[in-house]
Design a protein around this motif. Structure first.
Motif, PDB file in Angstrom:
ATOM      1  N   GLY A   1       0.775  -1.226   0.000  1.00 55.47           N
ATOM      2  CA  GLY A   1       0.000   0.000   0.000  1.00 55.47           C
ATOM      3  C   GLY A   1       0.809   1.280   0.000  1.00 55.47           C
ATOM      4  N   MET A   2       2.074   1.203   0.357  1.00 55.21           N
ATOM      5  CA  MET A   2       2.868   2.428   0.448  1.00 55.21           C
ATOM      6  C   MET A   2       4.133   2.421  -0.389  1.00 55.21           C
ATOM      7  SD  MET A   2       4.329   2.014   4.312  1.00 55.21           S
ATOM      8  CE  MET A   2       2.820   1.413   5.040  1.00 55.21           C
ATOM      9  N   ARG A   3       4.432   1.332  -1.039  1.00 58.10           N
ATOM     10  CA  ARG A   3       5.710   1.217  -1.752  1.00 58.10           C
ATOM     11  C   ARG A   3       5.824   2.195  -2.913  1.00 58.10           C
ATOM     12  NH1 ARG A   3       4.535  -4.582  -4.724  1.00 58.10           N
ATOM     13  NH2 ARG A   3       2.907  -3.688  -6.025  1.00 58.10           N
ATOM     14  N   ASP A   4       4.760   2.353  -3.722  1.00 51.42           N
ATOM     15  CA  ASP A   4       4.857   3.253  -4.867  1.00 51.42           C
ATOM     16  C   ASP A   4       4.935   4.709  -4.437  1.00 51.42           C
ATOM     17  OD1 ASP A   4       2.237   2.950  -3.993  1.00 51.42           O
ATOM     18  OD2 ASP A   4       1.362   3.356  -5.952  1.00 51.42           O
ATOM     19  N   LEU A   5       4.203   5.081  -3.394  1.00 50.69           N
ATOM     20  CA  LEU A   5       4.224   6.459  -2.899  1.00 50.69           C
ATOM     21  C   LEU A   5       5.603   6.826  -2.342  1.00 50.69           C
ATOM     22  CD1 LEU A   5       2.653   9.067  -2.247  1.00 50.69           C
ATOM     23  CD2 LEU A   5       2.101   8.041  -0.039  1.00 50.69           C
ATOM     24  N   LEU A   6       6.164   5.957  -1.512  1.00 51.66           N
ATOM     25  CA  LEU A   6       7.479   6.234  -0.944  1.00 51.66           C
ATOM     26  C   LEU A   6       8.568   6.225  -2.012  1.00 51.66           C
ATOM     27  CD1 LEU A   6       7.206   4.380   2.450  1.00 51.66           C
ATOM     28  CD2 LEU A   6       7.657   6.805   2.129  1.00 51.66           C
ATOM     29  N   LEU A   7       8.472   5.313  -2.957  1.00 54.13           N
ATOM     30  CA  LEU A   7       9.454   5.266  -4.037  1.00 54.13           C
ATOM     31  C   LEU A   7       9.382   6.539  -4.879  1.00 54.13           C
ATOM     32  CD1 LEU A   7      11.653   3.565  -5.364  1.00 54.13           C
ATOM     33  CD2 LEU A   7       9.884   2.562  -6.810  1.00 54.13           C
ATOM     34  N   TYR A   8       8.185   7.019  -5.132  1.00 53.28           N
ATOM     35  CA  TYR A   8       8.002   8.255  -5.895  1.00 53.28           C
ATOM     36  C   TYR A   8       8.647   9.440  -5.170  1.00 53.28           C
ATOM     37  CZ  TYR A   8       5.756  12.388  -7.756  1.00 53.28           C
ATOM     38  OH  TYR A   8       5.534  13.627  -8.277  1.00 53.28           O
ATOM     39  N   HIS A   9       8.359   9.596  -3.882  1.00 51.83           N
ATOM     40  CA  HIS A   9       8.937  10.713  -3.124  1.00 51.83           C
ATOM     41  C   HIS A   9      10.453  10.589  -3.001  1.00 51.83           C
ATOM     42  CE1 HIS A   9       5.332  12.866  -2.178  1.00 51.83           C
ATOM     43  NE2 HIS A   9       4.761  11.799  -1.666  1.00 51.83           N
ATOM     44  N   LEU A  10      10.931   9.375  -2.854  1.00 52.41           N
ATOM     45  CA  LEU A  10      12.374   9.143  -2.797  1.00 52.41           C
ATOM     46  C   LEU A  10      13.028   9.541  -4.130  1.00 52.41           C
ATOM     47  CD1 LEU A  10      14.298   7.981  -0.640  1.00 52.41           C
ATOM     48  CD2 LEU A  10      14.095   5.791  -1.783  1.00 52.41           C
ATOM     49  N   ALA A  11      12.401   9.164  -5.241  1.00 54.85           N
ATOM     50  CA  ALA A  11      12.922   9.519  -6.561  1.00 54.85           C
ATOM     51  C   ALA A  11      12.925  11.031  -6.754  1.00 54.85           C
ATOM     52  CB  ALA A  11      12.097   8.849  -7.652  1.00 54.85           C
ATOM     53  N   ASN A  12      11.874  11.698  -6.294  1.00 55.56           N
ATOM     54  CA  ASN A  12      11.821  13.148  -6.442  1.00 55.56           C
ATOM     55  C   ASN A  12      12.935  13.815  -5.640  1.00 55.56           C
ATOM     56  OD1 ASN A  12      10.507  15.543  -7.507  1.00 55.56           O
ATOM     57  ND2 ASN A  12      10.063  15.959  -5.368  1.00 55.56           N
ATOM     58  N   ALA A  13      13.152  13.365  -4.418  1.00 55.84           N
ATOM     59  CA  ALA A  13      14.239  13.925  -3.608  1.00 55.84           C
ATOM     60  C   ALA A  13      15.589  13.668  -4.292  1.00 55.84           C
ATOM     61  CB  ALA A  13      14.218  13.330  -2.203  1.00 55.84           C
ATOM     62  N   LEU A  14      15.780  12.463  -4.803  1.00 47.98           N
ATOM     63  CA  LEU A  14      17.023  12.136  -5.511  1.00 47.98           C
ATOM     64  C   LEU A  14      17.247  13.037  -6.725  1.00 47.98           C
ATOM     65  CD1 LEU A  14      16.979   8.232  -5.537  1.00 47.98           C
ATOM     66  CD2 LEU A  14      18.840   9.655  -4.696  1.00 47.98           C
ATOM     67  N   SER A  15      16.169  13.400  -7.393  1.00 52.14           N
ATOM     68  CA  SER A  15      16.305  14.186  -8.620  1.00 52.14           C
ATOM     69  C   SER A  15      16.943  15.547  -8.380  1.00 52.14           C
ATOM     70  CB  SER A  15      14.940  14.368  -9.295  1.00 52.14           C
ATOM     71  OG  SER A  15      14.146  15.325  -8.619  1.00 52.14           O
ATOM     72  N   TRP A  16      16.901  16.017  -7.143  1.00 52.61           N
ATOM     73  CA  TRP A  16      17.449  17.338  -6.838  1.00 52.61           C
ATOM     74  C   TRP A  16      18.953  17.337  -6.593  1.00 52.61           C
ATOM     75  CZ3 TRP A  16      15.330  21.921  -7.569  1.00 52.61           C
ATOM     76  CH2 TRP A  16      13.961  21.959  -7.816  1.00 52.61           C
ATOM     77  N   PHE A  17      19.519  16.204  -6.213  1.00 53.40           N
ATOM     78  CA  PHE A  17      20.972  16.217  -5.980  1.00 53.40           C
ATOM     79  C   PHE A  17      21.706  15.092  -6.706  1.00 53.40           C
ATOM     80  CE2 PHE A  17      19.251  13.773  -2.444  1.00 53.40           C
ATOM     81  CZ  PHE A  17      20.126  12.714  -2.316  1.00 53.40           C
ATOM     82  N   THR A  18      21.027  14.453  -7.640  1.00 58.74           N
ATOM     83  CA  THR A  18      21.625  13.409  -8.458  1.00 58.74           C
ATOM     84  C   THR A  18      21.627  13.883  -9.904  1.00 58.74           C
ATOM     85  OG1 THR A  18      20.722  11.712  -7.007  1.00 58.74           O
ATOM     86  CG2 THR A  18      21.397  10.997  -9.177  1.00 58.74           C
ATOM     87  N   ILE A  19      22.698  13.642 -10.619  1.00 55.95           N
ATOM     88  CA  ILE A  19      22.706  14.025 -12.027  1.00 55.95           C
ATOM     89  C   ILE A  19      21.657  13.192 -12.755  1.00 55.95           C
ATOM     90  CG2 ILE A  19      25.092  14.856 -12.083  1.00 55.95           C
ATOM     91  CD1 ILE A  19      25.900  12.169 -13.289  1.00 55.95           C
ATOM     92  N   SER A  20      21.004  13.799 -13.734  1.00 57.28           N
ATOM     93  CA  SER A  20      19.862  13.136 -14.372  1.00 57.28           C
ATOM     94  C   SER A  20      20.255  11.836 -15.076  1.00 57.28           C
ATOM     95  CB  SER A  20      19.175  14.079 -15.351  1.00 57.28           C
ATOM     96  OG  SER A  20      20.022  14.407 -16.419  1.00 57.28           O
ATOM     97  N   ASP A  21      21.490  11.735 -15.560  1.00 58.40           N
ATOM     98  CA  ASP A  21      21.935  10.499 -16.202  1.00 58.40           C
ATOM     99  C   ASP A  21      21.978   9.336 -15.225  1.00 58.40           C
ATOM    100  OD1 ASP A  21      22.258  11.911 -18.539  1.00 58.40           O
ATOM    101  OD2 ASP A  21      24.417  12.196 -18.274  1.00 58.40           O
ATOM    102  N   ALA A  22      22.159   9.617 -13.959  1.00 55.83           N
ATOM    103  CA  ALA A  22      22.254   8.563 -12.945  1.00 55.83           C
ATOM    104  C   ALA A  22      20.930   8.294 -12.242  1.00 55.83           C
ATOM    105  CB  ALA A  22      23.305   8.943 -11.901  1.00 55.83           C
ATOM    106  N   LEU A  23      19.957   9.162 -12.419  1.00 57.87           N
ATOM    107  CA  LEU A  23      18.717   9.067 -11.648  1.00 57.87           C
ATOM    108  C   LEU A  23      17.975   7.761 -11.871  1.00 57.87           C
ATOM    109  CD1 LEU A  23      16.769  10.370  -9.675  1.00 57.87           C
ATOM    110  CD2 LEU A  23      15.714  11.557 -11.618  1.00 57.87           C
ATOM    111  N   GLU A  24      17.847   7.339 -13.101  1.00 56.87           N
ATOM    112  CA  GLU A  24      17.124   6.101 -13.388  1.00 56.87           C
ATOM    113  C   GLU A  24      17.772   4.905 -12.686  1.00 56.87           C
ATOM    114  OE1 GLU A  24      16.077   3.625 -17.368  1.00 56.87           O
ATOM    115  OE2 GLU A  24      15.700   5.798 -17.423  1.00 56.87           O
ATOM    116  N   ASN A  25      19.095   4.848 -12.709  1.00 53.55           N
ATOM    117  CA  ASN A  25      19.799   3.754 -12.033  1.00 53.55           C
ATOM    118  C   ASN A  25      19.629   3.826 -10.518  1.00 53.55           C
ATOM    119  OD1 ASN A  25      20.807   2.543 -14.376  1.00 53.55           O
ATOM    120  ND2 ASN A  25      22.480   4.006 -14.450  1.00 53.55           N
ATOM    121  N   GLU A  26      19.625   5.034  -9.973  1.00 53.90           N
ATOM    122  CA  GLU A  26      19.448   5.191  -8.526  1.00 53.90           C
ATOM    123  C   GLU A  26      18.041   4.785  -8.102  1.00 53.90           C
ATOM    124  OE1 GLU A  26      21.780   5.554  -6.463  1.00 53.90           O
ATOM    125  OE2 GLU A  26      23.330   6.133  -7.868  1.00 53.90           O
TER     126      GLU A  26
END
Length: 150
Positions: free
Chosen positions: A71-96
């Motif tokens: 029930g919470m995995r997609d929501l937390l993964l989405y927010h985690l990805a958004n936070a990562l997008s701010w300090f991770t280079i975009s080429d690495a974001l998908e892998n992270e």
């Protein structure tokens, strides 16, 4: 590629990885210039660390199996990805994102995990290409409201 970008990424298991993400996972400060203290990048780095704590607690509480409950995995993964997008280079974001999904949501397939976070990944790439900001921004209250059930 600039020398700054070269020093902020490493190759790990044939994947582009961001050194700041690796440092964040160890609880260390990101590799940034001193003038970024108090910046939006530092703010999202702190959000990322808070989300990791929430995820670790939820994983520990999940008695049905490894990883986050369905029930919470997609929501937390989405927010985690958004936070990562701010300090991770975009080429690495998908892998992270894929690495986070593998660790915290093993019940999701690789494609499912990337599809949940596709808008975040696409906006980060668009920001890098155009030089104009497209990444999601939201207030602390928004994250709190969405995760208050946890």
């Amino acid at each position: 590629m600039s020398s700054l970008r070269l020093c902020c990424q490493i190759t790990y298991k044939d994947k582009i990885r961001d050194i700041n993400v690796l440092r964040a996972n160890k609880g260390l400060k990101p590799v940034r210039k001193a003038n970024t203290a108090g910046s939006i990048y530092a703010r999202w780095y702190l959000v990322y660390q808070d989300l990791l704590i929430i995820i670790e607690c939820q994983v520990a509480l999940n008695k049905k199996g490894p990883g986050l409950p369905a029930g919470m995995r997609d929501l937390l993964l989405y927010h985690l990805a958004n936070a990562l997008s701010w300090f991770t280079i975009s080429d690495a974001l998908e892998n992270e994102v894929a690495e986070c999904a593998r660790k915290f949501t093993p019940s999701l397939s690789h494609q499912e995990a990337l599809s949940y976070c596709s808008s975040v990944i696409n906006r980060a790439k668009k920001t890098q290409i155009e030089g104009k900001e497209h990444r999601y921004r939201y207030r602390r209250e928004t994250i709190y409201r969405e995760l208050e059930d946890l």
